[in-house]
Design a protein around this motif. Structure first.
Motif, PDB file in Angstrom:
ATOM      1  N   GLU A 109       0.612  -1.073  -0.103  1.00  0.00           N
ATOM      2  CA  GLU A 109       0.123  -0.046   0.008  1.00  0.00           C
ATOM      3  C   GLU A 109       0.919   1.325  -0.137  1.00  0.00           C
ATOM      4  O   GLU A 109       0.830   1.805  -0.935  1.00  0.00           O
ATOM      5  CB  GLU A 109      -0.987  -0.070   1.206  1.00  0.00           C
ATOM      6  CG  GLU A 109      -1.957  -0.883   0.990  1.00  0.00           C
ATOM      7  CD  GLU A 109      -2.964  -0.986   1.984  1.00  0.00           C
ATOM      8  OE1 GLU A 109      -2.920   0.107   2.975  1.00  0.00           O
ATOM      9  OE2 GLU A 109      -3.804  -1.770   2.400  1.00  0.00           O
ATOM     10  N   LYS A 110       1.570   1.548   1.335  1.00  0.00           N
ATOM     11  CA  LYS A 110       2.372   2.996   1.104  1.00  0.00           C
ATOM     12  C   LYS A 110       3.268   2.830   2.113  1.00  0.00           C
ATOM     13  O   LYS A 110       3.311   1.766   2.954  1.00  0.00           O
ATOM     14  CB  LYS A 110       1.513   4.027   1.334  1.00  0.00           C
ATOM     15  CG  LYS A 110       0.846   4.099   2.927  1.00  0.00           C
ATOM     16  CD  LYS A 110      -0.235   5.366   3.112  1.00  0.00           C
ATOM     17  CE  LYS A 110      -0.395   5.389   4.512  1.00  0.00           C
ATOM     18  NZ  LYS A 110      -1.080   6.683   4.637  1.00  0.00           N
ATOM     19  N   TYR A 129       4.965   7.286   0.060  1.00  0.00           N
ATOM     20  CA  TYR A 129       5.217   6.610  -1.310  1.00  0.00           C
ATOM     21  C   TYR A 129       4.159   5.601  -1.201  1.00  0.00           C
ATOM     22  O   TYR A 129       3.992   4.792  -0.552  1.00  0.00           O
ATOM     23  CB  TYR A 129       6.764   5.994  -1.211  1.00  0.00           C
ATOM     24  CG  TYR A 129       6.696   5.359  -2.443  1.00  0.00           C
ATOM     25  CD1 TYR A 129       7.258   6.227  -3.418  1.00  0.00           C
ATOM     26  CD2 TYR A 129       6.800   3.890  -2.662  1.00  0.00           C
ATOM     27  CE1 TYR A 129       7.443   5.448  -4.866  1.00  0.00           C
ATOM     28  CE2 TYR A 129       7.063   3.321  -3.851  1.00  0.00           C
ATOM     29  CZ  TYR A 129       7.424   4.162  -5.031  1.00  0.00           C
ATOM     30  OH  TYR A 129       7.792   3.668  -6.138  1.00  0.00           O
ATOM     31  N   ASP A 130       3.290   5.928  -2.441  1.00  0.00           N
ATOM     32  CA  ASP A 130       2.056   4.915  -2.829  1.00  0.00           C
ATOM     33  C   ASP A 130       2.757   3.654  -3.447  1.00  0.00           C
ATOM     34  O   ASP A 130       3.427   3.844  -4.649  1.00  0.00           O
ATOM     35  CB  ASP A 130       1.241   5.558  -3.380  1.00  0.00           C
ATOM     36  CG  ASP A 130      -0.055   4.993  -3.768  1.00  0.00           C
ATOM     37  OD1 ASP A 130      -0.085   3.732  -4.003  1.00  0.00           O
ATOM     38  OD2 ASP A 130      -0.953   5.457  -4.078  1.00  0.00           O
ATOM     39  N   LYS A 187       1.237   1.201  -4.602  1.00  0.00           N
ATOM     40  CA  LYS A 187       0.493   0.886  -6.076  1.00  0.00           C
ATOM     41  C   LYS A 187       0.685   1.511  -7.012  1.00  0.00           C
ATOM     42  O   LYS A 187       0.815   1.069  -8.162  1.00  0.00           O
ATOM     43  CB  LYS A 187      -0.931   0.767  -5.578  1.00  0.00           C
ATOM     44  CG  LYS A 187      -1.510  -0.153  -4.350  1.00  0.00           C
ATOM     45  CD  LYS A 187      -2.975   0.034  -3.949  1.00  0.00           C
ATOM     46  CE  LYS A 187      -3.241  -1.128  -3.000  1.00  0.00           C
ATOM     47  NZ  LYS A 187      -4.560  -0.873  -2.438  1.00  0.00           N
ATOM     48  N   LYS A 188       0.840   2.713  -6.857  1.00  0.00           N
ATOM     49  CA  LYS A 188       0.800   3.830  -8.154  1.00  0.00           C
ATOM     50  C   LYS A 188       2.610   4.336  -8.273  1.00  0.00           C
ATOM     51  O   LYS A 188       2.864   5.060  -9.247  1.00  0.00           O
ATOM     52  CB  LYS A 188       0.147   5.156  -7.733  1.00  0.00           C
ATOM     53  CG  LYS A 188      -1.252   5.056  -7.792  1.00  0.00           C
ATOM     54  CD  LYS A 188      -2.131   6.239  -7.342  1.00  0.00           C
ATOM     55  CE  LYS A 188      -3.429   6.087  -7.237  1.00  0.00           C
ATOM     56  NZ  LYS A 188      -4.221   7.647  -7.014  1.00  0.00           N
ATOM     57  N   SER A 189       3.309   3.725  -7.337  1.00  0.00           N
ATOM     58  CA  SER A 189       4.898   4.368  -7.460  1.00  0.00           C
ATOM     59  C   SER A 189       4.917   5.847  -7.591  1.00  0.00           C
ATOM     60  O   SER A 189       5.756   6.477  -8.222  1.00  0.00           O
ATOM     61  CB  SER A 189       5.406   3.579  -8.708  1.00  0.00           C
ATOM     62  OG  SER A 189       5.533   2.070  -8.755  1.00  0.00           O
ATOM     63  N   ASP A 190       4.222   6.376  -6.743  1.00  0.00           N
ATOM     64  CA  ASP A 190       4.245   7.993  -6.722  1.00  0.00           C
ATOM     65  C   ASP A 190       4.436   8.396  -5.167  1.00  0.00           C
ATOM     66  O   ASP A 190       4.289   7.850  -3.999  1.00  0.00           O
ATOM     67  CB  ASP A 190       2.576   8.482  -6.677  1.00  0.00           C
ATOM     68  CG  ASP A 190       2.062   8.431  -8.027  1.00  0.00           C
ATOM     69  OD1 ASP A 190       2.923   8.033  -9.068  1.00  0.00           O
ATOM     70  OD2 ASP A 190       0.985   8.700  -8.573  1.00  0.00           O
ATOM     71  N   LYS A 224       8.035  15.548  -5.567  1.00  0.00           N
ATOM     72  CA  LYS A 224       7.031  14.578  -5.955  1.00  0.00           C
ATOM     73  C   LYS A 224       7.580  13.712  -7.320  1.00  0.00           C
ATOM     74  O   LYS A 224       8.571  14.213  -7.856  1.00  0.00           O
ATOM     75  CB  LYS A 224       5.998  15.327  -6.693  1.00  0.00           C
ATOM     76  CG  LYS A 224       4.687  14.449  -7.342  1.00  0.00           C
ATOM     77  CD  LYS A 224       3.561  15.227  -7.978  1.00  0.00           C
ATOM     78  CE  LYS A 224       2.471  14.460  -8.411  1.00  0.00           C
ATOM     79  NZ  LYS A 224       1.955  13.391  -7.498  1.00  0.00           N
ATOM     80  N   ASN A 271       6.887  10.066  -9.938  1.00  0.00           N
ATOM     81  CA  ASN A 271       5.888   8.960 -10.432  1.00  0.00           C
ATOM     82  C   ASN A 271       6.788   8.212 -11.091  1.00  0.00           C
ATOM     83  O   ASN A 271       8.117   8.147 -11.211  1.00  0.00           O
ATOM     84  CB  ASN A 271       4.802   9.642 -11.007  1.00  0.00           C
ATOM     85  CG  ASN A 271       5.397  10.730 -12.243  1.00  0.00           C
ATOM     86  OD1 ASN A 271       6.103  10.475 -13.023  1.00  0.00           O
ATOM     87  ND2 ASN A 271       4.434  11.486 -12.538  1.00  0.00           N
ATOM     88  N   GLN A 272       6.117   7.109 -12.041  1.00  0.00           N
ATOM     89  CA  GLN A 272       6.995   6.294 -12.786  1.00  0.00           C
ATOM     90  C   GLN A 272       7.682   7.076 -13.777  1.00  0.00           C
ATOM     91  O   GLN A 272       8.785   6.259 -14.272  1.00  0.00           O
ATOM     92  CB  GLN A 272       6.142   5.270 -13.156  1.00  0.00           C
ATOM     93  CG  GLN A 272       5.344   4.354 -12.189  1.00  0.00           C
ATOM     94  CD  GLN A 272       4.254   3.235 -12.775  1.00  0.00           C
ATOM     95  OE1 GLN A 272       3.989   3.507 -13.755  1.00  0.00           O
ATOM     96  NE2 GLN A 272       4.160   2.403 -11.861  1.00  0.00           N
ATOM     97  N   ARG A 273       7.279   8.382 -14.160  1.00  0.00           N
ATOM     98  CA  ARG A 273       7.716   8.814 -15.371  1.00  0.00           C
ATOM     99  C   ARG A 273       9.155   9.758 -14.839  1.00  0.00           C
ATOM    100  O   ARG A 273      10.002   9.956 -15.649  1.00  0.00           O
ATOM    101  CB  ARG A 273       6.716   9.879 -16.198  1.00  0.00           C
ATOM    102  CG  ARG A 273       5.668   8.733 -16.685  1.00  0.00           C
ATOM    103  CD  ARG A 273       4.632   9.510 -17.477  1.00  0.00           C
ATOM    104  NE  ARG A 273       4.087  10.707 -16.579  1.00  0.00           N
ATOM    105  CZ  ARG A 273       3.190  10.516 -15.931  1.00  0.00           C
ATOM    106  NH1 ARG A 273       2.587   9.327 -15.715  1.00  0.00           N
ATOM    107  NH2 ARG A 273       2.576  11.557 -15.048  1.00  0.00           N
TER     108      ARG A 273
END
Length: 804
Positions: free
Chosen positions: A237-238, A258-259, A261-264, A303, A305-307
């Motif tokens: 989860e996080k 850090y999420d 699931k979303k890799s955020d 912030k 994310n995957q990108r």
């Protein structure tokens, strides 16, 4: 009695069994553990050994001495160590096992040596040794249908008096951290909610950190480094992480989430007075750079994310000075540097962005020097490749694949809305000349607005400064920072420079020394798609030539004759020299064009004289003090004249100086209208301007300026008229030029405003006059404003001398 004896005998038998059981554990358990450890080590391809093990069954304590974990080398020689522990102590609590938990009250590791090493396998795959160990352990695990629910708790884990050695054979780096201290408290393999996860407080302390910086002659040195905080992780989860990083006496705090699931990742980083001295070592310099002061404070948002990732916030740098070896003056310094709304955005690969709302530099200083080898100090410091010998070629390197970009914008966009410089300085020296040349630029103030590398965007430049003791610098214009050499329109004005200060260049290029004289230089350079057109204006006053350079091999110029012919009665020479060039040409050199222009000035004095712009002042009537059209500022050269006159008149007690403000109704009205209109445009566009700052010309290609122009036009000319013009005029540069022109024409510059401008000029002149001669206050007065005609030098200020 019979039953009592039976109970006593049964109790004694039970106690005896327990004693036998614990004795068996104490006697046979070490051997069982040793065999199990040997077998487990062999199963994962590593060697695990220890010198001794002590088991205390009564208190559930295990002490292991001389524990070693190693990996047999590929050459079958000495094993490669991973972990050496002098003493490992584990304390458990039996009562928790009754409720299905493993509870360790304490784990202590003393005098551990941890070896992190990355090597390349025969297949060319790089692998860290501990990752290889973890993979081997995971390979032994049998897949289970349901994850284990066994809960493990550790009250305190402590690592002390230890050492960590990191060796990367791929990048050829070696690091050793001595006296490592680590603690983890209240560790559990479940989240605070009870779900699977991890939670723990942690603290890591390092002392006397000394690390080599790859590609740099410098080292990162820290007296102490501490990392502490709290970790909460809920499986799948996080992760919530609090980090308190202490670098020497500065504290850096951050909260990250850090999420999984979303890799955020979202978080914040805050620090105050973080010392910069250790991080100067991170600069990839060829020599050791040092600084004895400097710190930074910040509040940042992070912030990812995957990108990609992004960071934004404010940065506040306190006083900093960076020194080269054996130099007493700093290479770079500032009193303060503030980055407002700093943002670095790499979240999108196709459009990356760096932006700053406002960068304010207070008392910045840069020292730029050219050595005898004609290399600058910055090139010597940061040059990576040595110069190639003539006749040789460098091997070609394949070009990286071009990065895709958004149409009309660069892949990496730079947007700095405002750069403001307050009381800046620059020291310049050139040792490639004989004798060497030195000059200083002081009191540099001004701004750059709208700095961007987006095609078609122009930044406005407005800078003023003082050169050496009595000269001045003024810079105005626009430049496309996408490629400023190819697209720009910049004016540079140098006033009242002493001619003998440029003797090294005069002797090198002209073959003469200059004993005395002053020069004003006005340069206007316009580049459009690489085609450069330059206008150079030189006003030389009272030049006095010195000796001719013996055995001069350059172009002989008729300097003496030209000066004698073209000097007017006031000792002035005024010439204009145009230049042209293509900045894309391999032979292009701005320095060559400049000195060629200077030679042209001297050689063309005979054939191209112009009327002097100003004359020197005398004792009876005074003229020659000028202000810019629409301005009331008295520039440094004019202040120098006023101060000289004040000194001259200090001993003439009957003399009274009267300043009367002047204005040209036509020229001043036009310039005041332009100034008011441009200020309204820039303010409406969101730029912060001060009355004391130079006012730049608005870049009409900037969308923000276009928006500001519409706002100012609508409020001052009329919204109906604005709508009509926007409907009527196509969206071309001509539309914005027309709107600006009409806004200027709409300004109401009446007689009262012109008189106020004139009076401000007179009052400023009076203040400059009295600056170093305050005792003359009762002998200086301001008269009534008068109309005059503007001259080439500007608006002449009225000055007269009368007796009491």
């Amino acid at each position: 009695m019979k039953y009592q004896k039976i109970i006593i005998r049964a109790g004694l038998a039970f106690v005896a069994l327990i004693l036998i059981f614990w004795a068996g554990l104490a006697i046979f358990l070490p051997g069982i553990i040793k065999n199990a450890v040997d077998q487990y080590g062999q199963s994962i391809g590593h060697q695990i050994s220890y010198e001794s093990i002590d088991v205390s069954p009564w208190v559930l304590k295990v002490d292991i001495h001389g524990l070693k974990v190693s990996k047999e080398s590929a050459s079958k020689q000495a094993a490669l160590p991973l972990l050496n522990i002098a003493h490992l102590s584990i304390n458990a609590e039996f009562i928790h096992a009754l409720i299905g938990r493993i509870h360790l009250s304490e784990i202590k590791i003393d005098q551990a040596q941890i070896f992190l090493q990355r090597t390349s396998s025969k297949q060319g795959v790089a692998q860290w040794n501990f990752l290889e160990l973890i993979k081997a352990i995971q390979a032994l695990k049998k897949p289970v249908a349901k994850p284990s629910t066994l809960k493990i708790e550790i009250d305190q884990f402590e690592l002390k008096n230890s050492q960590i050695a990191i060796k990367d054979s791929i990048k050829k780096t070696d690091y050793v951290f001595k006296d490592v201290q680590f603690q983890a408290k209240e560790f559990a393999n479940y989240a605070p909610s009870g779900a699977r996860g991890v939670q723990s407080d942690y603290l890591l302390n390092l002392k006397n950190v000394d690390l080599a910086i790859p590609g740099s002659a410098n080292r990162l040195k820290l007296a102490s480094l501490g990392v502490g905080g709290h970790l909460d992780m809920t499986a799948q989860e996080k992760i919530d992480l609090k980090i308190n990083l202490k670098i020497e006496d500065a504290l850096l705090s951050s909260q990250l989430s850090y999420d999984l699931k979303k890799s955020d990742l979202d978080g914040s980083v805050t620090f105050k007075d973080l010392p910069l001295a250790p991080f100067v070592a991170l600069l990839p310099a060829n020599e050791k750079l040092t600084t004895h002061k400097g710190s930074v404070s910040a509040e940042l948002k992070l912030k990812t994310n995957q990108r990609g990732w992004a960071i934004l916030g404010d940065l506040d740098f306190a006083e900093l000075a960076i020194y080269e070896p054996k130099e007493k003056d700093p290479l770079l310094s500032w009193k303060k540097a503030y980055f407002s709304k700093f943002e670095l955005d790499f979240l999108e690969k196709q459009q990356q962005r760096f932006s700053i709302q406002e960068l304010v530099l207070t008392q910045p200083l840069a020292r730029f020097s050219i050595g005898e080898d004609k290399f600058s100090n910055f090139r010597r410091l940061f040059m990576k490749n040595q110069a190639v010998a003539p006749g040789t070629t460098t091997p070609s390197t394949p070009r990286a694949a071009p990065v895709s970009k958004v149409a009309g914008k660069p892949a990496f966009e730079v947007d700095i809305k405002a750069i403001k410089v307050n009381q800046g300085r620059m020291y310049f020296s050139d040792a490639s000349m004989k004798p060497g040349f030195k000059t200083n630029i002081n009191q540099l103030n001004g701004s750059l607005l709208g700095v961007s590398n987006v095609p078609g965007q122009y930044a406005t430049i407005a800078l003023d400064g003082a050169v050496d003791k009595s000269g001045s610098l003024r810079a105005r214009g626009q430049a496309a920072f996408e490629d400023p050499r190819r697209n720009s329109d910049v004016s540079l004005s140098f006033k009242n420079l002493p001619l003998n200060s440029i003797n090294p260049y005069a002797m090198t290029f002209a073959g003469y020394q200059i004993d005395d004289g002053r020069i004003d230089v006005d340069l206007r350079y316009t580049a459009k798609e690489g085609q450069l057109i330059g206008k150079n204006r030189f006003v030389i006053r009272k030049i006095k030539l010195g000796d001719e350079v013996p055995e001069f091999k350059g172009m002989k110029l008729p300097i003496g004759l030209a000066i004698a012919v073209l000097e007017d009665s006031d000792g002035m020479i005024d010439v204009n020299i145009p230049i042209k060039g293509n900045v894309d040409s391999p032979e292009f050199s701005m320095g060559h064009l400049f000195w060629q222009a200077l030679r042209n000035v001297l050689s063309s004095i005979v054939t191209a004289p112009f009327r002097a712009l100003a004359s020197l002042f005398g004792e009876e009537g005074l003229d020659g003090i000028y202000t810019g059209a629409g301005e009331s500022v008295i520039t440094p050269p004019e202040q120098e004249k006023l101060e000289k006159v004040a000194k001259l008149l200090e001993k003439k007690s009957n003399a009274i100086v009267e300043f009367y403000g002047t204005y040209d109704p036509q020229i001043d009205r036009q310039e005041l209208a332009r100034v008011n209109a441009d200020r309204a445009i820039l303010l409406a566009a969101g730029f912060k301007l001060k009355e004391s700052e130079p006012l730049p010309n608005p870049s009409l290609s900037d969308p923000r300026v276009q928006s500001g122009l519409k706002s100012a036009y609508g409020s001052q000319v009329g919204r109906i008229k604005l709508a009509q013009q926007l409907f009527k005029l196509p969206n071309t540069p001509a539309r914005w030029e027309t709107l600006r022109k009409e806004l200027i024409e709409a300004q109401n510059i009446n007689e009262a405003r012109l008189i106020a401008l004139a009076n401000a000029r007179a009052n400023n002149a009076r203040d400059a006059f009295l600056k170093n001669s305050p005792d003359m206050k009762d002998r200086v007065r301001v008269g009534k404003a008068q109309e005059v005609k503007a001259e080439d030098a500007g608006i002449p200020l009225g000055i007269s001398l009368v007796s009491k």
